[in-house]
Design a protein around this motif. Structure first.
Motif, PDB file in Angstrom:
ATOM      1  N   ARG A 287      -9.567  -6.888  19.137  1.00 18.64           N
ATOM      2  CA  ARG A 287     -10.567  -7.797  18.576  1.00 18.64           C
ATOM      3  C   ARG A 287     -11.388  -8.396  19.713  1.00 18.64           C
ATOM      4  O   ARG A 287     -10.838  -8.952  20.670  1.00 18.64           O
ATOM      5  N   VAL A 288     -12.709  -8.317  19.605  1.00 18.42           N
ATOM      6  CA  VAL A 288     -13.574  -8.855  20.653  1.00 18.42           C
ATOM      7  C   VAL A 288     -14.415 -10.028  20.168  1.00 18.42           C
ATOM      8  O   VAL A 288     -15.030 -10.723  20.977  1.00 18.42           O
ATOM      9  N   ALA A 289     -14.473 -10.268  18.867  1.00 13.57           N
ATOM     10  CA  ALA A 289     -15.242 -11.403  18.357  1.00 13.57           C
ATOM     11  C   ALA A 289     -14.714 -11.813  16.994  1.00 13.57           C
ATOM     12  O   ALA A 289     -14.335 -10.971  16.179  1.00 13.57           O
ATOM     13  N   THR A 290     -14.692 -13.108  16.765  1.00 12.47           N
ATOM     14  CA  THR A 290     -14.283 -13.660  15.482  1.00 12.47           C
ATOM     15  C   THR A 290     -15.393 -14.560  14.971  1.00 12.47           C
ATOM     16  O   THR A 290     -15.932 -15.370  15.721  1.00 12.47           O
ATOM     17  N   SER A 291     -15.740 -14.421  13.708  1.00 12.89           N
ATOM     18  CA  SER A 291     -16.796 -15.245  13.121  1.00 12.89           C
ATOM     19  C   SER A 291     -16.192 -16.415  12.352  1.00 12.89           C
ATOM     20  O   SER A 291     -15.129 -16.295  11.745  1.00 12.89           O
ATOM     21  N   HIS A 292     -16.898 -17.536  12.394  1.00 17.12           N
ATOM     22  CA  HIS A 292     -16.476 -18.706  11.627  1.00 17.12           C
ATOM     23  C   HIS A 292     -17.022 -18.658  10.207  1.00 17.12           C
ATOM     24  O   HIS A 292     -16.736 -19.536   9.399  1.00 17.12           O
ATOM     25  N   THR A 293     -17.834 -17.644   9.905  1.00 23.21           N
ATOM     26  CA  THR A 293     -18.413 -17.507   8.573  1.00 23.21           C
ATOM     27  C   THR A 293     -18.037 -16.152   7.995  1.00 23.21           C
ATOM     28  O   THR A 293     -17.617 -15.243   8.703  1.00 23.21           O
ATOM     29  N   THR A 294     -18.180 -16.012   6.702  1.00 23.19           N
ATOM     30  CA  THR A 294     -17.900 -14.738   6.031  1.00 23.19           C
ATOM     31  C   THR A 294     -19.203 -14.069   5.632  1.00 23.19           C
ATOM     32  O   THR A 294     -20.244 -14.709   5.537  1.00 23.19           O
ATOM     33  N   GLY A 295     -19.134 -12.761   5.375  1.00 27.90           N
ATOM     34  CA  GLY A 295     -20.306 -12.032   4.913  1.00 27.90           C
ATOM     35  C   GLY A 295     -21.406 -11.992   5.947  1.00 27.90           C
ATOM     36  O   GLY A 295     -22.494 -12.545   5.750  1.00 27.90           O
ATOM     37  N   VAL A 296     -21.169 -11.319   7.073  1.00 29.13           N
ATOM     38  CA  VAL A 296     -22.110 -11.312   8.189  1.00 29.13           C
ATOM     39  C   VAL A 296     -22.629  -9.897   8.446  1.00 29.13           C
ATOM     40  O   VAL A 296     -21.843  -8.958   8.587  1.00 29.13           O
ATOM     41  N   ASN A 297     -23.945  -9.757   8.503  1.00 27.89           N
ATOM     42  CA  ASN A 297     -24.570  -8.514   8.956  1.00 27.89           C
ATOM     43  C   ASN A 297     -24.848  -8.643  10.444  1.00 27.89           C
ATOM     44  O   ASN A 297     -25.303  -9.685  10.912  1.00 27.89           O
ATOM     45  N   MET A 298     -24.592  -7.569  11.199  1.00 30.69           N
ATOM     46  CA  MET A 298     -24.788  -7.608  12.649  1.00 30.69           C
ATOM     47  C   MET A 298     -25.463  -6.352  13.157  1.00 30.69           C
ATOM     48  O   MET A 298     -25.296  -5.277  12.602  1.00 30.69           O
ATOM     49  N   LYS A 299     -26.211  -6.512  14.241  1.00 27.68           N
ATOM     50  CA  LYS A 299     -26.763  -5.406  15.011  1.00 27.68           C
ATOM     51  C   LYS A 299     -26.502  -5.709  16.475  1.00 27.68           C
ATOM     52  O   LYS A 299     -26.718  -6.829  16.941  1.00 27.68           O
ATOM     53  N   VAL A 300     -26.058  -4.696  17.214  1.00 21.06           N
ATOM     54  CA  VAL A 300     -25.624  -4.898  18.593  1.00 21.06           C
ATOM     55  C   VAL A 300     -26.495  -4.094  19.549  1.00 21.06           C
ATOM     56  O   VAL A 300     -26.851  -2.947  19.268  1.00 21.06           O
ATOM     57  N   ALA A 301     -26.845  -4.707  20.683  1.00 16.43           N
ATOM     58  CA  ALA A 301     -27.545  -3.999  21.760  1.00 16.43           C
ATOM     59  C   ALA A 301     -26.493  -3.287  22.610  1.00 16.43           C
ATOM     60  O   ALA A 301     -25.705  -3.927  23.312  1.00 16.43           O
ATOM     61  N   ARG A 302     -26.510  -1.983  22.553  1.00 16.22           N
ATOM     62  CA  ARG A 302     -25.443  -1.192  23.173  1.00 16.22           C
ATOM     63  C   ARG A 302     -25.280  -1.488  24.662  1.00 16.22           C
ATOM     64  O   ARG A 302     -24.173  -1.738  25.138  1.00 16.22           O
ATOM     65  N   GLU A 303     -26.361  -1.471  25.422  1.00 14.05           N
ATOM     66  CA  GLU A 303     -26.263  -1.640  26.863  1.00 14.05           C
ATOM     67  C   GLU A 303     -25.760  -3.033  27.233  1.00 14.05           C
ATOM     68  O   GLU A 303     -24.948  -3.200  28.144  1.00 14.05           O
ATOM     69  N   VAL A 304     -26.235  -4.042  26.526  1.00 14.65           N
ATOM     70  CA  VAL A 304     -25.858  -5.421  26.844  1.00 14.65           C
ATOM     71  C   VAL A 304     -24.407  -5.674  26.473  1.00 14.65           C
ATOM     72  O   VAL A 304     -23.647  -6.295  27.242  1.00 14.65           O
ATOM     73  N   MET A 305     -23.983  -5.203  25.310  1.00 15.85           N
ATOM     74  CA  MET A 305     -22.594  -5.402  24.893  1.00 15.85           C
ATOM     75  C   MET A 305     -21.636  -4.629  25.788  1.00 15.85           C
ATOM     76  O   MET A 305     -20.538  -5.111  26.103  1.00 15.85           O
ATOM     77  N   ALA A 306     -22.024  -3.428  26.214  1.00 15.18           N
ATOM     78  CA  ALA A 306     -21.168  -2.649  27.105  1.00 15.18           C
ATOM     79  C   ALA A 306     -20.963  -3.383  28.428  1.00 15.18           C
ATOM     80  O   ALA A 306     -19.861  -3.378  28.997  1.00 15.18           O
ATOM     81  N   GLN A 307     -22.005  -4.036  28.914  1.00 21.86           N
ATOM     82  CA  GLN A 307     -21.879  -4.804  30.150  1.00 21.86           C
ATOM     83  C   GLN A 307     -20.959  -6.005  29.939  1.00 21.86           C
ATOM     84  O   GLN A 307     -20.137  -6.325  30.788  1.00 21.86           O
ATOM     85  N   ARG A 308     -21.099  -6.667  28.787  1.00 18.56           N
ATOM     86  CA  ARG A 308     -20.261  -7.837  28.483  1.00 18.56           C
ATOM     87  C   ARG A 308     -18.781  -7.444  28.398  1.00 18.56           C
ATOM     88  O   ARG A 308     -17.901  -8.175  28.826  1.00 18.56           O
ATOM     89  N   LEU A 309     -18.512  -6.273  27.820  1.00 20.20           N
ATOM     90  CA  LEU A 309     -17.128  -5.837  27.594  1.00 20.20           C
ATOM     91  C   LEU A 309     -16.658  -4.810  28.611  1.00 20.20           C
ATOM     92  O   LEU A 309     -15.733  -4.041  28.370  1.00 20.20           O
ATOM     93  N   GLN A 310     -17.292  -4.801  29.778  1.00 23.22           N
ATOM     94  CA  GLN A 310     -17.009  -3.778  30.777  1.00 23.22           C
ATOM     95  C   GLN A 310     -15.522  -3.694  31.126  1.00 23.22           C
ATOM     96  O   GLN A 310     -14.964  -2.616  31.294  1.00 23.22           O
ATOM     97  N   ALA A 311     -14.860  -4.833  31.202  1.00 23.83           N
ATOM     98  CA  ALA A 311     -13.435  -4.835  31.559  1.00 23.83           C
ATOM     99  C   ALA A 311     -12.577  -4.154  30.494  1.00 23.83           C
ATOM    100  O   ALA A 311     -11.478  -3.666  30.791  1.00 23.83           O
ATOM    101  N   ASN A 312     -13.061  -4.115  29.258  1.00 22.69           N
ATOM    102  CA  ASN A 312     -12.306  -3.490  28.168  1.00 22.69           C
ATOM    103  C   ASN A 312     -12.581  -2.000  28.060  1.00 22.69           C
ATOM    104  O   ASN A 312     -11.945  -1.308  27.251  1.00 22.69           O
ATOM    105  N   LEU A 313     -13.510  -1.490  28.831  1.00 21.18           N
ATOM    106  CA  LEU A 313     -13.925  -0.093  28.688  1.00 21.18           C
ATOM    107  C   LEU A 313     -13.329   0.807  29.747  1.00 21.18           C
ATOM    108  O   LEU A 313     -13.749   1.961  29.888  1.00 21.18           O
ATOM    109  N   GLN A 314     -12.375   0.293  30.505  1.00 20.89           N
ATOM    110  CA  GLN A 314     -11.751   1.096  31.560  1.00 20.89           C
ATOM    111  C   GLN A 314     -10.759   2.083  30.971  1.00 20.89           C
ATOM    112  O   GLN A 314     -10.145   1.815  29.956  1.00 20.89           O
TER     113      GLN A 314
END
Length: 314
Positions: A287-314
């Motif tokens: 799990r990398v993110a938890t929302s405080h609300t229900t029913g959420v639509n999301m779109k992710v920027a691949r390059e930015v999220m990959a940089q944020r989670l770089q330690a998890n991608l090894q």
């Protein structure tokens, strides 16, 4: 609630974002009125929120239901749409362009949905919800520089671009053919491979393409082989590589958000608003993110999220 009080991207520029989020019409959150269903919020790489001045873009004072939205892989471009028109926003300088009829760049579309940027963010793919106008029943590609619009030969609800000039389309099983993947390439006849699994793809997140193709499927019955969840297939052979099942058979709430590497898939849950990182090779799910609300639509920027989670991608 920090999103509600956040400044706009005009008042506090960010250059690029990591994630777009909005409550959908199925949200049961107690604060839905305050958070404003359908209103998009942008999260920066450091976890700060920003809002958009929708009225400046020509939308109504309150968002229409659920706005269609897309975030480019580099996080620098946003696309938003409702029945009044389609807008692209460049976060580098907060300029925007509006496409509608009539408009600055007229586009004959009733309501653009299933928005998706090309890898280079030069083209925006989408489908006209009403299946009329210039897009027809399948979908179209918009050159965001010239405003040129062209029809695409695949159903955009179930298709996603791969490398430049390549698009993968998933077709579910029916009485005339098994589930299959169709690869469309510019100037080449489409290639078709049958899937060795009885699949019923849904529009709830995905498909997502890297070396493999991921998409959500929703079971039509309770047989084990029709389990609902996110399926990963090899688009060249039709082999099912992996599957991440929903907690309960028959429930459909997981989506294939985006591949961060060729083995790491970001999976979203529109019901809980959570995000998980799935290592398809090792089958490890974090799990990398938890929302405080229900029913959420999301779109992710691949390059930015990959940089944020770089330690998890090894």
């Amino acid at each position: 609630m920090s999103a509600v009080s956040a400044p706009t991207v005009d008042d506090a520029p960010v250059g690029r974002g990591m994630l777009l989020a909005q409550l959908n019409l199925f949200s049961t959150d107690d604060n839905a009125e305050a958070i404003r269903v359908g209103h998009p919020y942008l999260m920066t790489q450091t976890g700060k929120w920003r809002q958009f001045d929708l009225q400046r873009y020509g939308f109504g004072a309150r968002a229409y239901g659920e706005l269609s939205m897309a975030l480019s892989r580099d996080g620098r471009r946003v696309a938003l749409a409702d029945p009044s028109g389609l807008v692209t926003v460049d976060l580098r300088d907060n300029t925007f362009r509006r496409f509608d009829v009539p408009g600055d760049l007229p586009v004959d579309v009733d309501h653009a949905v299933a928005l998706e940027w090309s890898e280079d963010a030069a083209t925006l793919f989408f489908k006209d919800r009403n299946g009329r106008g210039a897009c027809g029943p399948k979908g179209c590609a918009l050159d965001v520089t010239t405003g040129g619009l062209s029809k695409v030969p695949y159903n955009k609800f179930y298709a996603t671009p791969g490398v430049v000039g390549e698009t993968f389309e998933v077709q579910g099983a029916n009485s005339s053919h098994p589930a299959r993947v169709i690869t469309h390439q510019v100037g080449i006849a489409p290639s078709v491979v049958n899937l060795d699994f009885r699949l019923f793809p849904t529009t709830g997140g995905g498909p997502a393409a890297a070396s493999h193709l991921a998409f959500p499927q929703c079971s039509r019955n309770r047989r084990a082989r029709d389990t609902s969840g996110v399926v990963v297939v090899d688009p060249s052979t039709g082999e099912v590589v992996a599957m991440l099942a929903n907690e309960r058979s028959g429930e459909c709430h997981l989506g294939a958000q985006v591949w961060l590497t060729n083995r790491h898939l970001l999976v979203d849950d529109w019901r809980s608003g959570g995000l998980w990182l799935w290592d398809v090779h090792s089958e490890r799910v974090v799990r990398v993110a938890t929302s405080h609300t229900t029913g959420v639509n999301m779109k992710v920027a691949r390059e930015v999220m990959a940089q944020r989670l770089q330690a998890n991608l090894q």
